[in-house]
Enzyme design. Structure first.
Site, short mmCIF file in Angstrom:
data_model
loop_
_atom_site.label_atom_id
_atom_site.label_comp_id
_atom_site.label_asym_id
_atom_site.label_seq_id
_atom_site.Cartn_x
_atom_site.Cartn_y
_atom_site.Cartn_z
N LYS A 112 -9.08 26.67 -27.69
CA LYS A 112 -8.06 25.91 -26.96
C LYS A 112 -6.65 26.15 -27.52
O LYS A 112 -5.66 26.03 -26.81
CB LYS A 112 -8.37 24.42 -27.00
CG LYS A 112 -9.75 24.01 -26.50
CD LYS A 112 -9.93 24.29 -25.02
CE LYS A 112 -11.11 23.58 -24.41
NZ LYS A 112 -12.42 24.07 -24.86
C1 LIG Z 1 -13.62 24.30 -24.23
C2 LIG Z 1 -14.64 25.10 -24.93
C3 LIG Z 1 -15.57 25.89 -24.24
C4 LIG Z 1 -15.62 25.93 -22.72
O1 LIG Z 1 -14.50 26.56 -22.18
P1 LIG Z 1 -14.14 26.33 -20.63
O2 LIG Z 1 -12.84 27.03 -20.44
O3 LIG Z 1 -14.03 24.84 -20.46
O4 LIG Z 1 -15.24 26.90 -19.84
C5 LIG Z 1 -16.46 26.66 -24.97
N1 LIG Z 1 -16.47 26.62 -26.31
C6 LIG Z 1 -15.60 25.87 -27.02
C7 LIG Z 1 -15.68 25.85 -28.49
C8 LIG Z 1 -14.66 25.08 -26.36
O5 LIG Z 1 -13.80 24.35 -27.06
#
Ligand SMILES: *Cc1c(COP(=O)(O)O)cnc(C)c1O
Length: 495
Positions: A112
């Site tokens: 993120k």
């Molecule tokens: C948010 C997240 C995901 C999923 O990603 P999306 O874009 O919501 O599909 C997978 N792994 C981790 C560690 C995340 O923080």
């Protein structure tokens, strides 16, 4: 050529990129989508000679066409700096025959950070460009990682406040500690008595509350979103797929134009959608492998053409993927419906109501580049153990889901194309699950004791993000019921 943004739920009124970033969600409840996906205008060879920041500029300039070169470069330089613990920003690591694209070197050690370290800068720049006087209130629902990354990005940023709702019993202990220790007068963290879908639905409801919006405006506030529904999250995520490809090219692992596959551990469908956009920009990607955990609503969708959220919500060791309503899938549905907003709105209202919709055979053809599969809890743990035992590389639980799905894909298809696996979190963020997967004997240890054990095992220094929270005091202890979210927002803003 200028790119404008349309809502997925109604025709007309396209907005500029900066307006779409400020709004987050369209007033009709739809998501903003580019009116066309731009093509890369530099060759892959040229891009292969560039730094992460330079590649990011070459990609983002094509989408954020109302930003000047100076504005955009300024945002990029402030985002991708020493907050990341490696100059490469997103290093590619070869292990057991695949390439793991490590997207967790930012300040909160999950992918993120790749988008949320730049979003605050994009948002402030957008506010300035649009002569916005209101304070921007970022409202966010999190399954664990977005919350902290958004808090870290927006804390102390003048002209903004940030409110984060997370499922009180649905995040890892480290994730929770990271959030509730967040400093900054402009921050609020609230644990809700419900799951992530409740949090996300609650936030969307507050967003489309016209009465509240008017009241806020009168008091000098307006909402925006740091969730992956914001196009300002999606666009920065396209960059690292382009970067990964050009790294492989620069290191002569692939020939110019050779197709690669991309594997993404998926929750809200934002990360894999970014890969889909990259492919449509001309990046040579073959298959997009969508990996789910036990909440395998997307796997069923790709297999049957029916999206059905009516099922038990499972709490797994990969909590950031514990999602039954994948918001960003709407952008793909809109596209495979031939950019037909009426058709998309109809399907989304079925999803809202009965919780299920089915797409037509014609629409299913638009999914041919996707492959869906899932890994259950035992398979995920086994993959962590396999990778550790065969090459000493320790995966986090989310990346392990993707890695396990890739193994299934290989066994099924024998496809030998090189694969890039999005590695979405540091194993230090999910230490207990990771260590238990390697050996059950670790279960009796404390959270931070486990962190030190992991560091020894993986031969990786404990990340700063973890060191920081060892002793940090808890500053947020607010909890609320799902139907109290709106009042909680009012209270924080004093309206
Ligand atoms: C948010 C997240 C995901 C999923 O990603 P999306 O874009 O919501 O599909 C997978 N792994 C981790 C560690 C995340 O923080």
């Amino acid at each position: 050529m200028e790119v404008l943004y349309n809502s997925t739920r109604s025709k007309g009124n396209p907005v500029k990129a900066s307006e779409a970033i400020l709004k987050g969600l369209s007033e009709d409840g739809g998501l903003f989508v580019p009116d066309h996906i731009p093509m890369l205008d530099k060759s892959l060879r040229e891009l292969a000679g560039m730094t992460y920041q330079q590649v990011a500029y070459e990609v983002m300039k094509l989408y954020l066409t109302d930003f000047t070169e100076d504005e955009l470069k300024n945002c990029i330089d402030r985002a991708y700096d020493a907050k990341f613990d490696t100059d490469e920003i997103a290093p590619l690591r070869e292990a057991s025959g695949a390439y793991y694209l490590e997207l967790f070197h930012g300040s909160t050690i999950a992918f993120k950070d790749m988008a949320l370290s730049i979003l605050p800068h994009l948002m402030i720049t957008s506010a300035r460009k649009n002569q916005i006087k209101n304070e921007i209130v970022i409202l966010t629902a999190t399954s664990g990682d977005t919350g902290k990354a958004a808090l870290a990005g927006f804390a102390g940023v003048e002209g903004t406040r940030i409110i984060v709702f997370y499922p009180k019993n649905g995040v890892s202990p480290i994730q929770e500690k990271q959030m509730v220790t967040q400093k900054g007068d402009n921050t609020l963290v609230v644990g809700i008595h419900g799951n992530f879908d409740d949090a996300q639905t609650g936030v969307k409801k507050i967003f489309s509350d016209k009465e509240l919006a008017a009241e806020m405006d009168a008091k000098g506030f307006q909402f925006s979103s740091a969730n992956s529904i914001n196009i300002g999250r999606l666009v920065p995520q396209v960059c690292y797929y382009v970067y990964a490809y050009t790294r492989l090219l620069a290191e002569r692992k692939i020939a110019d134009g050779e197709l690669i596959n991309v594997v993404v551990p998926t929750g809200n469908f934002g990360n894999i959608l970014a890969a889909f956009y990259a492919k449509n920009m001309g990046l040579p990607i073959g298959k997009l492998l969508c990996a789910s955990n036990d909440n395998k609503v997307l796997y069923d969708f790709f297999r049957t053409g029916t999206y059905d959220r009516n099922r038990e919500f499972m709490l797994t060791s990969s909590p950031s993927m514990d999602i039954l309503i994948s918001s960003n899938l709407e952008r793909l549905i809109y596209r495979i419906a031939g950019e037909d907003a009426d058709k998309n709105r109809e399907l989304m209202s079925l999803l809202n109501g009965r919780g299920v919709y089915e797409i037509s055979p014609k629409m299913r053809e638009g999914l041919k580049d996707f492959y869906g599969n899932y890994a259950d809890e035992a398979e995920t743990a086994a993959e962590i153990r396999r990778m550790y035992e065969t090459c000493g590389y320790v995966l986090d639980t989310h990346t392990a889901v993707a890695s396990a799905v890739y193994q299934k894909y290989l066994a099924e298809t024998g496809d030998t194309a090189k694969a890039v696996i999005a590695s979405t979190a540091s194993p230090f963020k999910f230490t207990r699950s990771v260590m238990n997967a390697i050996d059950k004997k670790y279960d009796s240890m404390g959270d931070f004791e486990l962190v030190d054990e992991l560091s020894k095992l993986a031969k990786v220094k404990v990340p700063n993000a973890i060191e920081e929270i060892r002793t940090a005091p808890v500053v947020h202890d607010k909890q609320c019921e799902v139907d109290e979210m709106k009042d909680t927002v009012r209270e924080f803003l004093g309206i």
